[in-house]
Scaffold this motif. Structure first.
Motif, PDB file in Angstrom:
ATOM      1  N   GLU A 131     -71.994 -16.247   4.313  1.00  0.00           N
ATOM      2  CA  GLU A 131     -72.514 -15.201   5.186  1.00  0.00           C
ATOM      3  C   GLU A 131     -71.423 -14.633   6.082  1.00  0.00           C
ATOM      4  OE1 GLU A 131     -76.175 -15.450   7.331  1.00  0.00           O
ATOM      5  OE2 GLU A 131     -76.939 -16.997   5.983  1.00  0.00           O
ATOM      6  N   LEU A 132     -70.488 -15.496   6.493  1.00  0.00           N
ATOM      7  CA  LEU A 132     -69.386 -15.001   7.318  1.00  0.00           C
ATOM      8  C   LEU A 132     -68.478 -14.081   6.515  1.00  0.00           C
ATOM      9  CD1 LEU A 132     -68.450 -18.249   9.279  1.00  0.00           C
ATOM     10  CD2 LEU A 132     -69.469 -16.180  10.224  1.00  0.00           C
ATOM     11  N   GLU A 133     -68.286 -14.417   5.244  1.00  0.00           N
ATOM     12  CA  GLU A 133     -67.437 -13.592   4.400  1.00  0.00           C
ATOM     13  C   GLU A 133     -68.140 -12.303   3.982  1.00  0.00           C
ATOM     14  OE1 GLU A 133     -66.491 -16.248   1.230  1.00  0.00           O
ATOM     15  OE2 GLU A 133     -64.726 -17.039   2.233  1.00  0.00           O
ATOM     16  N   ASN A 134     -69.464 -12.364   3.847  1.00  0.00           N
ATOM     17  CA  ASN A 134     -70.243 -11.193   3.430  1.00  0.00           C
ATOM     18  C   ASN A 134     -71.484 -11.067   4.314  1.00  0.00           C
ATOM     19  OD1 ASN A 134     -68.759 -10.487   0.802  1.00  0.00           O
ATOM     20  ND2 ASN A 134     -69.262 -12.659   0.518  1.00  0.00           N
ATOM     21  N   PRO A 135     -71.322 -10.626   5.545  1.00  0.00           N
ATOM     22  CA  PRO A 135     -72.482 -10.485   6.426  1.00  0.00           C
ATOM     23  C   PRO A 135     -73.503  -9.511   5.846  1.00  0.00           C
ATOM     24  CG  PRO A 135     -70.583  -9.329   7.337  1.00  0.00           C
ATOM     25  CD  PRO A 135     -70.086 -10.142   6.182  1.00  0.00           C
ATOM     26  N   SER A 136     -74.778  -9.831   6.043  1.00  0.00           N
ATOM     27  CA  SER A 136     -75.853  -9.037   5.426  1.00  0.00           C
ATOM     28  C   SER A 136     -76.137  -7.790   6.241  1.00  0.00           C
ATOM     29  CB  SER A 136     -77.117  -9.882   5.300  1.00  0.00           C
ATOM     30  OG  SER A 136     -77.494 -10.368   6.574  1.00  0.00           O
ATOM     31  N   TYR A 137     -75.440  -6.730   5.922  1.00  0.00           N
ATOM     32  CA  TYR A 137     -75.698  -5.434   6.543  1.00  0.00           C
ATOM     33  C   TYR A 137     -76.765  -4.705   5.744  1.00  0.00           C
ATOM     34  CZ  TYR A 137     -71.808  -5.150   9.872  1.00  0.00           C
ATOM     35  OH  TYR A 137     -70.981  -5.321  10.939  1.00  0.00           O
ATOM     36  N   LYS A 138     -77.515  -3.894   6.422  1.00  0.00           N
ATOM     37  CA  LYS A 138     -78.452  -3.003   5.744  1.00  0.00           C
ATOM     38  C   LYS A 138     -77.943  -1.581   5.936  1.00  0.00           C
ATOM     39  CE  LYS A 138     -82.620  -5.863   6.277  1.00  0.00           C
ATOM     40  NZ  LYS A 138     -81.981  -7.028   6.899  1.00  0.00           N
ATOM     41  N   PHE A 139     -77.458  -0.982   4.854  1.00  0.00           N
ATOM     42  CA  PHE A 139     -76.901   0.357   4.935  1.00  0.00           C
ATOM     43  C   PHE A 139     -77.837   1.366   4.301  1.00  0.00           C
ATOM     44  CE2 PHE A 139     -72.824  -1.986   5.276  1.00  0.00           C
ATOM     45  CZ  PHE A 139     -72.416  -1.457   6.492  1.00  0.00           C
ATOM     46  N   ILE A 194     -71.644 -21.244  20.673  1.00  0.00           N
ATOM     47  CA  ILE A 194     -71.899 -20.862  19.274  1.00  0.00           C
ATOM     48  C   ILE A 194     -71.189 -19.545  18.959  1.00  0.00           C
ATOM     49  CG2 ILE A 194     -73.691 -20.068  17.682  1.00  0.00           C
ATOM     50  CD1 ILE A 194     -75.584 -22.097  19.028  1.00  0.00           C
ATOM     51  N   GLU A 195     -71.277 -18.580  19.889  1.00  0.00           N
ATOM     52  CA  GLU A 195     -70.589 -17.299  19.697  1.00  0.00           C
ATOM     53  C   GLU A 195     -69.088 -17.501  19.584  1.00  0.00           C
ATOM     54  OE1 GLU A 195     -71.644 -14.672  22.840  1.00  0.00           O
ATOM     55  OE2 GLU A 195     -73.792 -14.769  22.427  1.00  0.00           O
ATOM     56  N   TRP A 196     -68.530 -18.414  20.399  1.00  0.00           N
ATOM     57  CA  TRP A 196     -67.083 -18.651  20.355  1.00  0.00           C
ATOM     58  C   TRP A 196     -66.654 -19.164  18.986  1.00  0.00           C
ATOM     59  CZ3 TRP A 196     -67.215 -21.820  25.554  1.00  0.00           C
ATOM     60  CH2 TRP A 196     -67.389 -20.934  26.623  1.00  0.00           C
ATOM     61  N   VAL A 197     -67.426 -20.130  18.462  1.00  0.00           N
ATOM     62  CA  VAL A 197     -67.065 -20.715  17.166  1.00  0.00           C
ATOM     63  C   VAL A 197     -67.163 -19.664  16.054  1.00  0.00           C
ATOM     64  CG1 VAL A 197     -67.712 -22.427  15.431  1.00  0.00           C
ATOM     65  CG2 VAL A 197     -67.767 -23.032  17.860  1.00  0.00           C
ATOM     66  N   ILE A 198     -68.250 -18.886  16.074  1.00  0.00           N
ATOM     67  CA  ILE A 198     -68.407 -17.847  15.051  1.00  0.00           C
ATOM     68  C   ILE A 198     -67.308 -16.799  15.182  1.00  0.00           C
ATOM     69  CG2 ILE A 198     -69.896 -15.994  14.193  1.00  0.00           C
ATOM     70  CD1 ILE A 198     -72.299 -17.622  15.043  1.00  0.00           C
ATOM     71  N   ALA A 199     -66.939 -16.444  16.429  1.00  0.00           N
ATOM     72  CA  ALA A 199     -65.883 -15.447  16.654  1.00  0.00           C
ATOM     73  C   ALA A 199     -64.560 -15.910  16.073  1.00  0.00           C
ATOM     74  CB  ALA A 199     -65.739 -15.170  18.142  1.00  0.00           C
ATOM     75  N   VAL A 200     -64.236 -17.192  16.278  1.00  0.00           N
ATOM     76  CA  VAL A 200     -62.982 -17.731  15.737  1.00  0.00           C
ATOM     77  C   VAL A 200     -63.003 -17.685  14.212  1.00  0.00           C
ATOM     78  CG1 VAL A 200     -61.584 -19.822  15.513  1.00  0.00           C
ATOM     79  CG2 VAL A 200     -62.502 -19.175  17.748  1.00  0.00           C
ATOM     80  N   LYS A 201     -64.160 -18.017  13.639  1.00  0.00           N
ATOM     81  CA  LYS A 201     -64.268 -17.972  12.176  1.00  0.00           C
ATOM     82  C   LYS A 201     -64.156 -16.545  11.655  1.00  0.00           C
ATOM     83  CE  LYS A 201     -66.761 -22.230  11.151  1.00  0.00           C
ATOM     84  NZ  LYS A 201     -67.838 -22.833  10.337  1.00  0.00           N
ATOM     85  N   LEU A 202     -64.753 -15.587  12.383  1.00  0.00           N
ATOM     86  CA  LEU A 202     -64.647 -14.185  11.976  1.00  0.00           C
ATOM     87  C   LEU A 202     -63.194 -13.736  11.971  1.00  0.00           C
ATOM     88  CD1 LEU A 202     -67.671 -12.524  13.841  1.00  0.00           C
ATOM     89  CD2 LEU A 202     -67.417 -12.809  11.382  1.00  0.00           C
ATOM     90  N   GLU A 203     -62.443 -14.161  12.991  1.00  0.00           N
ATOM     91  CA  GLU A 203     -61.024 -13.794  13.071  1.00  0.00           C
ATOM     92  C   GLU A 203     -60.244 -14.395  11.903  1.00  0.00           C
ATOM     93  OE1 GLU A 203     -59.103 -12.076  15.321  1.00  0.00           O
ATOM     94  OE2 GLU A 203     -60.567 -11.549  16.865  1.00  0.00           O
ATOM     95  N   ARG A 204     -60.734 -15.529  11.424  1.00  0.00           N
ATOM     96  CA  ARG A 204     -60.049 -16.186  10.313  1.00  0.00           C
ATOM     97  C   ARG A 204     -60.296 -15.455   8.997  1.00  0.00           C
ATOM     98  NH1 ARG A 204     -61.977 -22.077   9.700  1.00  0.00           N
ATOM     99  NH2 ARG A 204     -61.194 -22.081  11.854  1.00  0.00           N
ATOM    100  N   TYR A 205     -61.516 -14.904   8.840  1.00  0.00           N
ATOM    101  CA  TYR A 205     -61.894 -14.287   7.575  1.00  0.00           C
ATOM    102  C   TYR A 205     -61.587 -12.790   7.501  1.00  0.00           C
ATOM    103  CZ  TYR A 205     -64.424 -18.572   6.417  1.00  0.00           C
ATOM    104  OH  TYR A 205     -64.756 -19.870   6.135  1.00  0.00           O
ATOM    105  N   TYR A 206     -61.451 -12.124   8.645  1.00  0.00           N
ATOM    106  CA  TYR A 206     -61.305 -10.672   8.670  1.00  0.00           C
ATOM    107  C   TYR A 206     -60.085 -10.246   9.456  1.00  0.00           C
ATOM    108  CZ  TYR A 206     -66.160 -10.643   7.040  1.00  0.00           C
ATOM    109  OH  TYR A 206     -67.311 -10.840   6.333  1.00  0.00           O
TER     110      TYR A 206
END
Length: 774
Positions: A40-48, A152-164
């Motif tokens: 999910e972090l690599e491919n967040p579920s956007y609705k376009f 939780i936001e901090w951990v997800i933010a760090v992971k986002l920076e790692r993947y993107y």
């Protein structure tokens, strides 16, 4: 003692560090709170939203769920102004940190946590804000949840920076943010508030949108212009501090008023609304199952089943799957649908409807019905019948259904419908607020004339313009492709085609007198004629069609077979199975849609080859990959020789017959056409075609009993033809479209439509081209 205290402090510190590490490890593993999986972090579920494009690359509209009207925008499509404004205001050290800004976090802890300064600013980075938008959107309900939400936001933010990359995070943030007014994402927001693309946003416009990121409801520029302007100026000051603009630029921009080019995002408004809704219904149609249709819907079941098998666009979502095996969703998958509609021609068609129907014909209709107790129904209709029709209309409303389900009696419902209330109603000069009862509003809306119009290329089937009614918001029933009405004399070219296929000629002569035919039941049938001119004289079939003469049509019907006529009509693409093979069929009592008629008439402009309407040329996925293409569907329905003969006669309709009013609009083009008017002026038609364009128009009331009392205004030449002519004039006056009035139909050299023609008594008539065209 001191050693003991120091030791205790070290132990407490160690415990604290272990506790913090344990908490963050637990959060990262998903043991505490919600931690999205790596996928999910690599491919967040956007609705376009799906975008619908015209053939000239204009966005006609979007399809989305109401809260997810988001259109994807890549980083390279963003203006530097929006990027700079966002970084300067929300995260000035964005390019330096890895998801958490320790300096900003410490400042927020001291000033907000210890010194209780509410305006000290937050410590959330853009990555944290994105993490919250993507995965922690639920508002914390208590202090404990709030304490864990931030880590939780901090951990997800760090992971986002790692993947993107930083650029991807910025574009994800701007694509995700909800700017209100159904403007989700930066592309929709730029169009909604400023009428432009994200790459074209001016500095002050970008600052306004970034200012909304703090609190879109509080800084909504539509509702709170000055408050939003103040927030915009704060953003400009932050940009000055960050070095993106100078003091002079800041001062000049802050002095500007906040001007919007507001475009409300509403799927019921904009260009080609009827077309977009028809296309949506076609693409999302499920595979027809007979048990899902009621007895009176068998015609629709037949049409849907035929479309499912023969039309790749029908049920496209159900027929096509994504890589993961699921079906495409036009509301969430960010598709790009490239249609055949030309945005300028579509606008010309809608303008033509307003110019003739709205500005001229409707006021005349109102005036005719003024003072009539039956209005808008015909004066000849019994008042009891009018009441029955209005009551039937009342029972078809949503209000009636809901009141009935709530247990209200018929008397209570009628009392509610007769009670005046405030409402907003349609008018051709714009919606207006008024006070009237729901029953009066039903009568009011039935007073408006309806229309259907379609224009298409006869060579490839590309539908250039599509109008299903006066206004989609208020009149949603589509009279272009969905509704069917009696076609009147526009059916006569089919009859004459059948005659040409049976060795008749435009030059065959018939005595112009009353005709009486015997029906299958043994009853005599004698049609009335609109005119007695040239009574008793010998006239040609060309003259008969040009003047839409009913007696000549009856004569041909007597020589031909009504069963063969029905078969021919179906071969022209008409799907209505309820066409009775009776002798009166030659005058057009059957019901056909505008779209079917336009498609049928392409055969006359295309050497006997009928082409089906083509609405979409290709569909792309959100990554720009072409996933479907669509080609024209063609079928030869009449011989080339018969087509040339029909072309001669249909030209005569315009040059010397009932369609001559076209020339009053300055249209000199080589063209053919046919007018049509049904009994009591209930339906007005005009079909017209040039070598490159076939267009058709119907005008009439919501019901057959709603019509003009006089042919002066109700006939096809007066009600429908002008819309066609105004549209074509606008098309010809736009040189960029490439349509030329000098274009001619190409007939074979030496072609003689009268060669071999025989009169009823068997003598060969020698009539040449000069006689035919003069």
């Amino acid at each position: 003692m001191i050693r003991k205290i120091i030791k205790t402090l070290w132990i407490l510190l160690a415990i604290g560090v272990v506790a913090v590490v344990t908490i963050f490890v637990s959060i990262s593993k998903g043991w505490i709170g919600y931690m999205p999986p790596v996928e999910e972090l690599e491919n967040p579920s956007y609705k376009f939203a799906t975008e619908i494009f015209s053939e000239d690359d204009k966005v006609l509209g979007t399809w989305s769920y109401s809260k997810e009207n988001r259109v994807y925008t890549a980083y390279k499509e963003l203006s530097p102004n929006i990027i700079n404004a966002l970084i300067a205001t929300e995260d000035v050290r964005f390019v330096e940190h890895s998801g958490i800004d320790a300096k900003a976090l410490f400042r927020a802890f001291v000033k907000r946590g210890l010194m209780f300064q509410k305006n000290a600013g937050g410590g959330s980075t853009l990555s944290q804000q994105l993490a919250k938008q993507l995965f922690t959107e639920n508002v914390a309900r208590n202090t404990l949840q709030r304490l864990f939400q931030k880590p939780i936001e901090w951990v997800i933010a760090v992971k986002l920076e790692r993947y993107y990359t930083k650029e991807e995070i910025l574009s994800m943030y701007l694509n995700k943010f909800d700017f209100l007014n159904n403007a989700v994402g930066i592309k929709t927001a730029a169009h909604t508030y400023f009428g432009c693309e994200p790459k074209d946003l001016k500095l002050e416009e970008a600052a306004t949108l970034v200012g909304m990121c703090k609190n879109p409801s509080l800084y909504n520029p539509v509702r709170f212009n000055e408050r939003s302007r103040g927030r915009r100026n704060v953003v400009l000051e932050q940009m000055r501090k960050a070095g993106y603009i100078t003091e002079a630029e800041r001062d000049s921009l802050q002095a500007l008023p906040l001007k919007l080019t507001y475009n409300r995002v509403d799927h019921k408004e904009g260009l080609a609304t009827y077309f977009r809704e028809y296309l949506r219904g076609v693409m999302t149609a499920p595979k027809p199952v007979k048990s899902d249709y009621r007895g009176w819907q068998m015609q629709k079941y037949y049409e849907d089943s035929l479309s499912w098998e023969t039309n790749p666009l029908y049920g496209w979502c159900a027929k096509n799957k994504k890589k993961d095996g699921t079906n495409y969703n036009i509301y969430t998958d960010g598709l790009k649908i490239y249609t055949t509609i030309n945005s300028r021609m579509q606008q010309y068609a809608e303008d033509a409807v307003k110019e003739h129907l709205g500005d001229y014909l409707q006021p005349v209709f109102f005036k005719e019905k003024e003072g009539s107790k039956n209005a808008p129904y015909a004066r000849s209709l019994p008042e009891k019948r009018v009441e029955e029709l209005l009551t039937k209309a009342m029972k078809q409303t949503e209000r009636y259904r809901l009141m009935k389900e709530a247990g209200a009696s018929e008397r209570e419902i009628r009392k509610a419908f007769d009670k005046p209330e405030e409402m907003t109603v349609f008018s051709w000069k714009g919606d207006k607020d008024t006070i009237m009862s729901p029953m009066d509003s039903i009568r009011y809306y039935k007073s408006f004339l309806r229309t259907g119009f379609m224009s298409m290329d006869p060579m490839n089937g590309h539908v250039k313009a599509y109008v299903g009614g006066p206004n989609y918001v208020h009149f949603q029933y589509d009279m272009a492709m969905v509704g069917r009405r009696q076609v009147g004399s526009t059916i006569k070219p089919y009859l004459y085609t059948l005659a040409m296929e049976n060795n008749f000629s435009p030059c065959d002569q018939v005595r112009h007198v009353e005709q009486t035919l015997i029906t299958e039941t043994g009853e005599p049938w004698s049609p009335r004629n609109a005119s007695n001119k040239r009574y008793g004289e010998m006239v040609t079939l060309k003259w008969g069609l040009a003047n839409s003469d009913n007696w000549i049509s009856a004569y041909l019907m007597g020589k031909l077979n009504p069963y063969n006529l029905v078969k021919l009509i179906h071969s022209f693409g008409v799907r209505n199975k309820a066409i009775d093979p009776v002798v009166s069929l030659c005058l057009g009592p059957c019901e056909i849609s505008v779209g079917e008629m336009v498609s049928a008439y392409t055969a006359f402009a295309n050497k006997g080859i009928r082409v089906a309407p083509l609405f979409v040329t290709r569909i792309e996925d959100s990554d720009g990959n072409v996933i479907s293409t669509f080609a024209p569907q063609m079928e030869e329905v009449i011989s080339v020789a018969s087509t040339y003969k029909m072309l001669v006669m249909l030209r005569a309709v315009i040059n010397e017959g009932t369609g001559g009013r076209v020339r009053r609009y300055g249209i000199t083009a080589d063209m053919g056409g046919k007018t049509g008017t049904t009994n009591d002026n209930s339906d007005a038609w005009f079909m017209g075609f040039t070598p490159s364009l076939v267009s058709g128009c119907w005008v009439g009331g919501d019901e057959r009993d709603i019509h003009f009392g006089r042919m002066t205004y109700g006939q096809g030449a007066a009600a429908a033809l002008p819309i066609w002519a105004i549209y074509m004039k606008k098309v010809y006056d736009d040189p960029a479209l490439g349509y030329d009035q000098q274009e001619k139909f190409k007939l074979p050299e030496g072609f003689d439509p009268c060669a071999g023609s025989e009169t009823p008594d068997g003598e060969v008539e020698e009539i040449g081209l000069d006689d035919l065209f003069n």
